[in-house]
Design a protein around this motif. Structure first.
Motif, mmCIF file in Angstrom:
data_model
loop_
_atom_site.group_PDB
_atom_site.id
_atom_site.type_symbol
_atom_site.label_atom_id
_atom_site.label_comp_id
_atom_site.label_asym_id
_atom_site.label_seq_id
_atom_site.Cartn_x
_atom_site.Cartn_y
_atom_site.Cartn_z
ATOM 1 N N LYS A 1 0.787 -1.245 -0.155
ATOM 2 C CA LYS A 1 -0.017 -0.028 0.030
ATOM 3 C C LYS A 1 0.979 1.251 -0.085
ATOM 4 O O LYS A 1 0.304 2.499 0.072
ATOM 5 N N GLN A 2 2.235 0.994 -0.142
ATOM 6 C CA GLN A 2 2.996 2.231 -0.233
ATOM 7 C C GLN A 2 2.707 3.339 -1.198
ATOM 8 O O GLN A 2 2.659 4.476 -0.916
ATOM 9 N N GLU A 3 2.435 3.070 -2.411
ATOM 10 C CA GLU A 3 1.855 3.886 -3.306
ATOM 11 C C GLU A 3 0.679 4.558 -2.956
ATOM 12 O O GLU A 3 0.519 5.945 -3.283
ATOM 13 N N GLU A 4 -0.309 4.009 -2.498
ATOM 14 C CA GLU A 4 -1.412 4.574 -1.837
ATOM 15 C C GLU A 4 -1.259 5.622 -0.715
ATOM 16 O O GLU A 4 -1.804 6.628 -0.861
ATOM 17 N N TYR A 5 -0.490 5.031 0.195
ATOM 18 C CA TYR A 5 0.076 6.093 1.292
ATOM 19 C C TYR A 5 0.536 7.272 0.534
ATOM 20 O O TYR A 5 0.153 8.600 1.131
ATOM 21 N N GLU A 6 1.597 7.251 -0.378
ATOM 22 C CA GLU A 6 2.308 8.382 -0.827
ATOM 23 C C GLU A 6 1.483 9.358 -1.523
ATOM 24 O O GLU A 6 1.688 10.442 -1.574
ATOM 25 N N LYS A 7 0.483 8.713 -2.211
ATOM 26 C CA LYS A 7 -0.751 9.602 -2.864
ATOM 27 C C LYS A 7 -1.486 10.244 -1.999
ATOM 28 O O LYS A 7 -1.519 11.359 -2.264
ATOM 29 N N LYS A 8 -1.859 9.664 -0.852
ATOM 30 C CA LYS A 8 -2.632 10.384 -0.007
ATOM 31 C C LYS A 8 -1.994 11.447 0.784
ATOM 32 O O LYS A 8 -2.598 12.465 1.130
ATOM 33 N N ILE A 9 -0.539 11.108 0.864
ATOM 34 C CA ILE A 9 0.400 12.177 1.464
ATOM 35 C C ILE A 9 0.439 13.399 0.576
ATOM 36 O O ILE A 9 0.227 14.571 0.931
ATOM 37 N N ALA A 10 0.483 13.135 -0.616
ATOM 38 C CA ALA A 10 0.561 14.128 -1.521
ATOM 39 C C ALA A 10 -0.553 14.866 -2.036
ATOM 40 O O ALA A 10 -0.724 16.225 -2.032
ATOM 41 N N GLU A 11 -1.684 14.303 -1.654
ATOM 42 C CA GLU A 11 -2.974 14.993 -1.780
ATOM 43 C C GLU A 11 -3.230 15.864 -0.427
ATOM 44 O O GLU A 11 -3.677 17.021 -0.734
ATOM 45 N N ALA A 12 -2.668 15.449 0.620
ATOM 46 C CA ALA A 12 -2.740 15.967 1.885
ATOM 47 C C ALA A 12 -2.096 17.408 1.770
ATOM 48 O O ALA A 12 -2.441 18.495 2.261
ATOM 49 N N GLU A 13 -0.819 17.230 1.280
ATOM 50 C CA GLU A 13 0.221 18.308 1.165
ATOM 51 C C GLU A 13 -0.588 19.383 0.110
ATOM 52 O O GLU A 13 -0.405 20.677 0.362
#
Length: 219
Positions: free
Chosen positions: A61-73
């Motif tokens: 799920k790393q890609e999903e986490y990184e996507k969510k972090i980028a969206e939050a930023e």
């Protein structure tokens, strides 16, 4: 039975007893003690396998986490974009001037307050390309008196809502002049800004304002 045979039979019994004792002792060590260690090792292996499965799930799920972090930023940067880099009297004056021109209002009196820190946010954990460090959110009040028509009075709130930098109406009062058909009153506006981070204050360009150079004192 001769004495020699009795001693031999007794020796055999003793030897068998000792052998039985050793067998039971060794069985106890191997079965119980080693069995306990085997159970402990089994439990440890089970826990390790569960941890490995958990880590494998996180990696998947790393890609999903990184996507969510980028969206939050991105959302955070969008929010910060509504805050200007500091407020100054000249910046507030330009804001008032915009209100007068766009809303066709008269604002004869303006007063300012001292900015204060309402929140401090540590953004050093954001990506290196967007690192902001510690950001202070500032607030100050702008008090003004106004005169305008009813339609302009309604548009004033929409003007605050859509202004590029964050503005909120703290209080407003109005009185109606039946002779002129205009509203007059006072308005207190909360001005917000940020201090620190990547934004730098840029002084507004004040154009079409004549600056007198003549002596104001009569001779």
């Amino acid at each position: 039975m001769s004495e020699a045979k009795r001693k031999l039979a007794l020796g055999i019994r003793i030897a068998l007893f000792v052998l039985l004792f050793i067998t039971v002792f060794v069985y106890r060590i191997i079965y119980y003690e080693m069995g306990g260690k085997r159970d402990a090792i089994h439990e440890e292996n089970t826990a390790l396998l569960a941890r490995v499965e958990e880590l494998e799930g996180k990696v998947a799920k790393q890609e999903e986490y990184e996507k969510k972090i980028a969206e939050a930023e991105a959302e955070l940067l969008q929010v910060l974009g509504k805050y200007g880099a500091g407020n100054t009297p000249e910046k507030s004056i330009m804001f008032v001037r915009e209100m007068e021109e766009e809303l066709d209002m008269e604002i004869p009196n303006v007063s300012f307050s001292t900015p204060s820190v309402v929140a401090s946010v540590d953004l050093s954990g954001m990506g290196t390309e967007q690192a902001w460090g510690t950001v202070n959110i500032l607030s100050e009040q702008l008090s003004l008196s106004y005169t305008c028509g009813y339609e302009q009075w309604k548009e004033m709130f929409e003007f605050m809502l859509n202004y590029p930098e964050r503005r909120t109406v703290r209080s407003v009062n109005a009185s109606y002049n039946s002779e002129s058909g205009l509203l007059s009153g006072s308005l207190v506006v909360d001005l917000y800004a940020i201090e620190g981070g990547k934004k730098e204050y840029v002084a507004p360009k004040i154009e079409d304002i004549s600056l007198g150079v003549d002596c104001i004192f009569p001779e």
